[in-house]
Scaffold this active site. Structure first.
Site, mmCIF file in Angstrom:
data_model
loop_
_atom_site.group_PDB
_atom_site.id
_atom_site.type_symbol
_atom_site.label_atom_id
_atom_site.label_comp_id
_atom_site.label_asym_id
_atom_site.label_seq_id
_atom_site.Cartn_x
_atom_site.Cartn_y
_atom_site.Cartn_z
ATOM 1 N N HIS A 15 67.572 26.540 58.860
ATOM 2 C CA HIS A 15 68.046 27.854 59.257
ATOM 3 C C HIS A 15 67.482 28.896 58.305
ATOM 4 O O HIS A 15 67.349 28.643 57.100
ATOM 5 C CB HIS A 15 69.582 27.906 59.237
ATOM 6 C CG HIS A 15 70.145 29.045 60.032
ATOM 7 N ND1 HIS A 15 70.208 30.332 59.541
ATOM 8 C CD2 HIS A 15 70.651 29.092 61.294
ATOM 9 C CE1 HIS A 15 70.729 31.119 60.464
ATOM 10 N NE2 HIS A 15 71.009 30.394 61.533
ATOM 11 N N GLU A 51 72.783 24.725 66.337
ATOM 12 C CA GLU A 51 72.313 24.257 67.637
ATOM 13 C C GLU A 51 72.403 22.737 67.777
ATOM 14 O O GLU A 51 72.564 22.220 68.885
ATOM 15 C CB GLU A 51 70.880 24.745 67.859
ATOM 16 C CG GLU A 51 70.834 26.259 68.062
ATOM 17 C CD GLU A 51 69.517 26.876 67.673
ATOM 18 O OE1 GLU A 51 68.763 26.231 66.906
ATOM 19 O OE2 GLU A 51 69.238 27.988 68.122
#
Length: 356
Positions: free
Chosen positions: A244, A296
């Protein structure tokens, strides 16, 4: 600032009071409240209120908007219908209306978005679910499942509610930036929200959960997660759901979703945990600090509990992010500044037309 930063990485464009991603500590707080204190305690519609109204009440109301035209895709159905509501509802432009009216427009549109996506996900081959059945839902997530499938089970409702809360807001990402840009022009709420939805059409923002499940299936079929990861990395493939741009520690949303996936009894938890551990170790060797699973990864597992098909996942993300988008749109309206960054010209020097 005159220094060029590709993708505006690291450039501070706004001050915000909405959300606080703690990149080192692995926490995410909505107006100071940790998402771990919200999931399972208050429903998504009240989290919408916290982000937009700074209060759990009144939150997001129940709503129904007819999906009059289908485009062939859930995200495009949502984008086109939201845009059309500008004219159908005669919405005022931000430059001409007060903050209270703007907030109510955003509240109506956000509630409508849930109805639009539920109908789009149901498809045009099935008859609409009667309004009285949908109205029987106690929460936004339950009403969504009822309008989508005609019946609702507790596991599906909890899975969707958890996912929506965890993905309701996350700072200045691509779609939120798009919403603020449009809001800064003085456009109306429907224009700002529909532009944000358009930013979800690419797989790098909001669509990655749809690519995680096939990966988990491939690992399960191979029976050897370590070998599968080594071969994938050897081919230069990206392992979806890892890393991320904000967090250097564990993504807190991933942590919450993983816990809920286990509590809901997802049959994919075992292979997901195995792949998570193996891939984390392999990626850490090449990219330290970017090897944790992101939102996700475990979102895919949680949405799978509710039988959300991959094609519906980006639109589900849009449903949740109406909260963050609305909060940022209001913040931008109050700021009252047109967003216009600069670009450094690196093209040809002055030359005569004959050289072209």
């Amino acid at each position: 600032m005159t220094e060029f930063s590709p993708g505006l990485a690291g450039v501070v464009a706004f001050e915000t009071e909405i959300a606080e991603p703690d990149k080192e500590g692995g926490e995410l707080r909505y107006r100071g409240v940790s998402i771990e204190d919200l999931v399972g305690r208050v429903p998504f519609e009240q989290v919408w209120g916290l982000l937009v109204d700074e209060s759990l009440e009144p939150g997001l109301p129940a709503a129904h908007v007819d999906l009059e035209q289908r485009t062939g895709g859930c995200v495009s159905d949502l984008q086109s219908t939201l845009a059309s509501l500008s004219g159908r509802w005669q919405l005022g432009q931000f430059i001409d209306i007060g903050d209270d009216e703007a907030k109510e427009d955003l509240r109506r549109l956000s509630a409508a978005a849930l109805s639009i996506v539920a109908q789009s996900g149901r498809g045009g081959d099935l008859p609409p679910v009667p309004a009285e059945i949908v109205a029987g839902g106690r929460t936004a997530a339950e009403r969504f499942v009822l309008e989508w499938r005609g019946e609702a089970d507790e596991r599906s409702v909890r899975a969707i509610d958890t996912y929506w809360i965890c993905t309701a807001e996350h700072g200045l990402n691509a779609s939120t930036f798009a919403a603020r840009i449009v809001a800064s022009t003085g456009a109306d709420a429907a224009a700002a929200l529909s532009s944000a939805v358009g930013a979800l059409s690419g797989p790098l923002h909001g669509g990655a959960p749809a690519r995680v499940l096939p990966m988990l299936d491939a690992v399960a079929e191979s029976g050897d997660a370590e070998k599968w990861v080594a071969e994938a990395l050897g081919r230069g493939e990206r392992i979806m759901g890892f890393g991320h741009r904000v967090y250097r520690a564990e993504d807190p949303r991933s942590r919450v979703l993983k816990r809920v996936a286990s509590e809901l009894g997802s049959p994919r938890v075992a292979v997901a945990e195995e792949l998570e551990q193996v891939a984390h170790e392999a990626i850490a060797k090449k990219h330290p600090g970017h090897s944790w699973t992101n939102v996700e990864y475990w979102s895919a597992v949680v949405l799978d509990v509710a039988d959300v098909p991959p094609a519906l996942a980006p639109a589900m993300f849009a449903c949740s992010r109406t909260a963050g988008w609305s909060a940022h749109i209001l913040e931008q309206k109050r700021l009252g500044v047109l967003i216009r960054p600069s670009a450094s010209y690196v093209g040809p020097e002055a030359r005569p037309l004959q050289e072209v």
